[in-house]
Design a protein around this motif. Structure first.
Motif, short mmCIF file in Angstrom:
data_model
loop_
_atom_site.label_atom_id
_atom_site.label_comp_id
_atom_site.label_asym_id
_atom_site.label_seq_id
_atom_site.Cartn_x
_atom_site.Cartn_y
_atom_site.Cartn_z
N SER A 245 0.82 -1.21 0.00
CA SER A 245 0.00 0.00 0.00
C SER A 245 0.85 1.26 0.00
CB SER A 245 -0.93 0.01 1.22
OG SER A 245 -1.88 -1.02 1.16
N VAL A 246 1.84 1.30 0.88
CA VAL A 246 2.66 2.51 1.02
C VAL A 246 3.52 2.72 -0.22
CG1 VAL A 246 4.48 3.62 2.38
CG2 VAL A 246 2.61 2.43 3.53
N PHE A 247 4.02 1.64 -0.82
CA PHE A 247 4.81 1.81 -2.04
C PHE A 247 3.96 2.41 -3.15
CE2 PHE A 247 6.70 0.60 -6.06
CZ PHE A 247 8.02 0.99 -5.87
N GLU A 248 2.73 1.93 -3.31
CA GLU A 248 1.84 2.51 -4.33
C GLU A 248 1.59 3.99 -4.07
OE1 GLU A 248 -1.70 0.40 -5.64
OE2 GLU A 248 -0.94 -1.42 -4.68
N LEU A 249 1.38 4.34 -2.80
CA LEU A 249 1.17 5.74 -2.44
C LEU A 249 2.39 6.58 -2.80
CD1 LEU A 249 -0.15 8.12 -0.85
CD2 LEU A 249 0.77 7.06 1.24
N LEU A 250 3.58 6.11 -2.44
CA LEU A 250 4.80 6.86 -2.72
C LEU A 250 5.10 6.92 -4.21
CD1 LEU A 250 7.09 5.58 0.17
CD2 LEU A 250 5.91 7.77 0.02
N GLU A 251 4.86 5.83 -4.91
CA GLU A 251 5.11 5.80 -6.36
C GLU A 251 4.23 6.81 -7.08
OE1 GLU A 251 6.03 2.08 -9.25
OE2 GLU A 251 4.04 2.08 -8.33
N ARG A 252 2.97 6.87 -6.69
CA ARG A 252 2.05 7.83 -7.31
C ARG A 252 2.46 9.27 -6.98
NH1 ARG A 252 -3.44 7.72 -9.04
NH2 ARG A 252 -3.52 5.51 -8.52
N THR A 253 2.85 9.49 -5.74
CA THR A 253 3.25 10.84 -5.32
C THR A 253 4.51 11.29 -6.06
OG1 THR A 253 2.29 10.48 -3.11
CG2 THR A 253 3.90 12.26 -3.34
N LEU A 254 5.49 10.39 -6.18
CA LEU A 254 6.71 10.72 -6.90
C LEU A 254 6.42 11.07 -8.36
CD1 LEU A 254 9.81 10.89 -7.14
CD2 LEU A 254 9.81 8.41 -7.53
N ALA A 255 5.58 10.27 -9.00
CA ALA A 255 5.26 10.50 -10.41
C ALA A 255 4.58 11.84 -10.63
CB ALA A 255 4.39 9.37 -10.94
N LEU A 263 -2.67 11.41 -0.90
CA LEU A 263 -3.33 10.48 0.02
C LEU A 263 -4.69 10.04 -0.48
CD1 LEU A 263 -2.46 9.51 2.95
CD2 LEU A 263 -4.28 11.01 3.76
N VAL A 264 -5.51 10.98 -0.94
CA VAL A 264 -6.85 10.66 -1.40
C VAL A 264 -6.81 9.95 -2.75
CG1 VAL A 264 -9.08 11.63 -2.07
CG2 VAL A 264 -7.85 12.55 -0.08
N GLU A 265 -5.97 10.46 -3.65
CA GLU A 265 -5.87 9.87 -4.98
C GLU A 265 -5.39 8.43 -4.95
OE1 GLU A 265 -4.89 14.31 -5.38
OE2 GLU A 265 -4.68 12.70 -3.91
N SER A 266 -4.71 8.03 -3.87
CA SER A 266 -4.15 6.68 -3.76
C SER A 266 -5.00 5.75 -2.92
CB SER A 266 -2.73 6.77 -3.17
OG SER A 266 -1.91 7.62 -3.92
N GLN A 267 -6.26 6.10 -2.70
CA GLN A 267 -7.06 5.36 -1.73
C GLN A 267 -7.27 3.89 -2.07
OE1 GLN A 267 -11.46 6.40 -1.82
NE2 GLN A 267 -10.60 8.18 -2.86
N GLU A 268 -7.29 3.52 -3.35
CA GLU A 268 -7.46 2.11 -3.68
C GLU A 268 -6.25 1.28 -3.26
OE1 GLU A 268 -10.17 0.50 -4.69
OE2 GLU A 268 -11.10 2.46 -4.35
N ALA A 269 -5.12 1.94 -3.07
CA ALA A 269 -3.93 1.23 -2.61
C ALA A 269 -4.09 0.73 -1.18
CB ALA A 269 -2.70 2.14 -2.69
N TYR A 270 -4.94 1.36 -0.39
CA TYR A 270 -5.18 0.90 0.98
C TYR A 270 -6.24 -0.20 0.98
CZ TYR A 270 -3.93 5.87 0.97
OH TYR A 270 -3.39 7.08 0.66
#
Length: 283
Positions: A245-255, A263-270
């Motif tokens: 979950s956290v890697f997906e969040l960080l990967e999206r944020t970095l991109a 945080l909100v845009e990555s909600q499916e990762a949780y």
């Protein structure tokens, strides 16, 4: 599941409760947030506005929750950065109150002290508070590798020395230790690891090391691992799910190029992580 989360709050960006609450809610956890500060933004910007709450303020809020019956059926108390003795005492008091009403509740503490690059960035008073009073009262701690070394008076770097430091930490009180930002010299290049240890064993998970640092990722990690472990009792599964979950969040944020977590845009990762990473037993 119900969690009492006593942490900071910011209006702009995501740290403390402003990072932890939404991911917990997204996986179905009832969260009761109690704020220790109400700032405009995190302090990494160099300036901020808003008030700090006192330990008495925190106690008063927890008392109000208690009066409504809200400390019944609590699964965990979660805390992050602690600014001083006043807040630390209030959090420990809240833990004791919760455990009177909910004897099976755990106290999960992220012992925020610093990191390997900058060293300790909290006052000596807070260092003593975390090491001498908070950690011994915790059931679960989530230090990074540097903080683990500070708490135990060691210098963990290899897998074996990190495991030895975890054993020392567990002797202090907490039965479960999650170590983040594990960087051992024999790992593959451009990777980073997390390690979790309980009475049942120890496991490690390895992910690519993304080339940036963003505030709040540790708060999300501590919150998700606490919830997954409390829900399942499976440390290896909780570790793999949290890492994914956290890697997906960080990967999206970095991109995105954003300085703040998406945080909100990555909600499916949780809710539905890709489970790209497995936890491997090391003990």
């Amino acid at each position: 599941m119900r969690i009492l989360s006593i942490q900071s709050s910011v209006s702009y960006g995501h740290v403390g409760n402003s990072a932890a609450v939404f991911p917990l809610q997204r996986i179905g956890v009832e969260v009761m947030p109690v704020y220790t500060v109400c700032f405009s933004n995190h302090t990494g910007y160099g300036s901020w506005r808003g008030p700090m709450l006192s330990g008495d303020d925190v106690r008063d809020i927890v008392t109000g929750i208690e009066e409504r019956g809200g400390l019944e059926n609590v699964d965990a108390v979660l805390s992050g950065y602690q600014g001083g003795d006043s807040i630390g005492d209030a959090i420990l008091d809240a833990v004791a109150r919760v455990k009177r009403h909910s004897p099976d509740a755990i106290y999960a503490c992220d012992p925020v002290l610093g990191n390997a690059k900058s060293g300790c960035h909290v006052a000596p008073e807070v260092q003593d508070l975390i090491r001498d009073r908070v950690v011994p009262n915790a059931d679960l701690i989530t230090p990074n590798q540097f903080e683990l070394g500070f708490i135990t008076g060691t210098s963990p770097d290899t897998l074996e020395s990190t495991l030895d430091a975890v054993d020392r930490a567990r002797e202090l009180g907490p039965r479960t230790v999650l170590v983040t930002s594990v960087e051992r010299p024999d790992r593959p290049e451009q990777t980073i690891e997390m390690l979790a240890a309980t009475d049942d064993g120890a496991w490690i998970v390895q992910t690519p090391h993304l080339p940036f640092k963003v505030n709040g990722s540790g708060d999300v990690t501590a919150a998700l691992f606490t919830a997954h472990l409390r829900r399942s009792g499976d440390a290896a599964g909780a570790l793999a799910r949290t890492a994914s979950s956290v890697f997906e969040l960080l990967e999206r944020t970095l991109a995105s190029g954003s300085r703040e977590l998406l945080l909100v845009e990555s909600q499916e990762a949780y809710a539905s992580p890709s489970m790209r990473f497995e936890a491997h037993r090391v003990r």
